[in-house]
Design a protein around this motif. Structure first.
Motif, mmCIF file in Angstrom:
data_model
loop_
_atom_site.group_PDB
_atom_site.id
_atom_site.type_symbol
_atom_site.label_atom_id
_atom_site.label_comp_id
_atom_site.label_asym_id
_atom_site.label_seq_id
_atom_site.Cartn_x
_atom_site.Cartn_y
_atom_site.Cartn_z
ATOM 1 N N PHE A 134 41.577 45.147 40.514
ATOM 2 C CA PHE A 134 42.201 46.321 41.130
ATOM 3 C C PHE A 134 42.362 47.392 40.047
ATOM 4 N N ALA A 135 42.783 48.587 40.476
ATOM 5 C CA ALA A 135 43.016 49.682 39.543
ATOM 6 C C ALA A 135 44.363 50.318 39.845
ATOM 7 N N PHE A 228 41.967 44.179 35.202
ATOM 8 C CA PHE A 228 42.285 45.328 36.029
ATOM 9 C C PHE A 228 42.148 46.593 35.187
ATOM 10 N N GLU A 229 42.225 47.729 35.836
ATOM 11 C CA GLU A 229 41.981 49.000 35.165
ATOM 12 C C GLU A 229 43.138 49.958 35.391
ATOM 13 N N ILE A 230 43.506 50.697 34.356
ATOM 14 C CA ILE A 230 44.422 51.827 34.504
ATOM 15 C C ILE A 230 43.593 53.091 34.328
ATOM 16 N N ARG A 231 43.678 53.990 35.311
ATOM 17 C CA ARG A 231 42.836 55.180 35.312
ATOM 18 C C ARG A 231 43.658 56.425 35.605
ATOM 19 N N LYS A 232 43.012 57.574 35.559
ATOM 20 C CA LYS A 232 43.716 58.846 35.721
ATOM 21 C C LYS A 232 44.225 59.025 37.146
ATOM 22 N N ASP A 233 43.485 58.539 38.140
ATOM 23 C CA ASP A 233 43.860 58.687 39.544
ATOM 24 C C ASP A 233 43.749 57.351 40.265
#
Length: 238
Positions: A134-135, A228-233
């Motif tokens: 997930f992100a 998992f990913e942490i992103r700008k949006d």
């Protein structure tokens, strides 16, 4: 994300502060140390080897006792009988049988945030094309909610642990005591406290994590490693 935390039972759920009668019963609702994973354990997860404190903390409480036999014990003691009825609720003993070991199945994880619709992820996770389960959006507030079932016998001291790494360095560790749960047909749900993802350019990127659900004996019901990913949006809903 918040650092290590410890939770008490929510109002209306089994557990909480034990009475004198409940303490006596808990001594008889006993467990035997063991470990059985219901989900595949990725031995190559990023983050290196971690000491398994859960198994080290397992306490030998005596021989396992079937739920039907537990209900027959001290049936003439009114205080103990009432406590057992409160703990077990409307359990159907015909479906419990003589099974000794509780069976806990973690069904799904829901990510709750006011910024987008709820995201329900079946367990085990199915990674996307990039390998992420997930992100999350950086600097956002969210909650995690788990759904799980309990069958066969009472599970005592179920707890959730989650450890997170970024580029091989541990950046977060969470431990939450969920409580004691009796068998029932309908799934239980447990919502964790609100967390905030780290914000800014350097917080974005790939993270690895390991999630476990373990009881008082050190018996492991889920041991799952994922990315998992942490992103700008937030990702666009499918």
């Amino acid at each position: 994300m918040e650092k290590e935390e410890q939770k008490e039972r929510k109002p209306g759920e089994e557990g909480g502060e034990p009475s004198e009668a409940s303490s006596e019963v808990e001594g008889k609702i006993s467990r035997k140390p063991s470990c059985a994973s219901l989900a595949s354990n990725d031995e190559d997860y990023v983050g290196g080897d971690e000491e398994d404190d859960d198994e080290k903390r397992a306490v030998l409480l005596g021989p396992q006792i079937a739920l039907k036999e537990q209900l027959e014990m001290d049936k003439d003691d009114e205080s103990l009988r009432k406590w057992k009825e409160q703990l077990l609720g409307s359990i159907d003993l015909n479906e419990v049988g003589e099974t000794l070991d509780p069976d806990v199945r973690i069904q799904d994880l829901t990510i709750l945030t006011s910024e987008r619709p709820d995201l329900v992820l079946p367990i085990p996770f199915v990674p996307d094309a990039k390998g992420f389960a997930f992100a999350l959006k950086d600097g956002s507030r969210y909650r995690l909610k788990f759904s799980f079932t309990v069958s066969n016998n009472i599970v005592s001291g179920l707890r959730y642990t989650n450890t997170v790494w970024k580029t091989g360095m541990k950046v977060d560790s969470t431990k939450v005591m969920l409580g004691t749960f009796s068998p029932q047909k309908e799934p239980y749900t447990y919502e964790l406290e609100e967390e905030t993802t780290p914000g800014g350019y350097f917080a974005r990127g790939s993270y690895s994590a390991r999630t476990k659900f373990v009881d008082d004996d050190g018996k492991c019901y889920l041991d799952m490693s994922y990315y998992f990913e942490i992103r700008k949006d937030w990702p666009t809903p499918a």
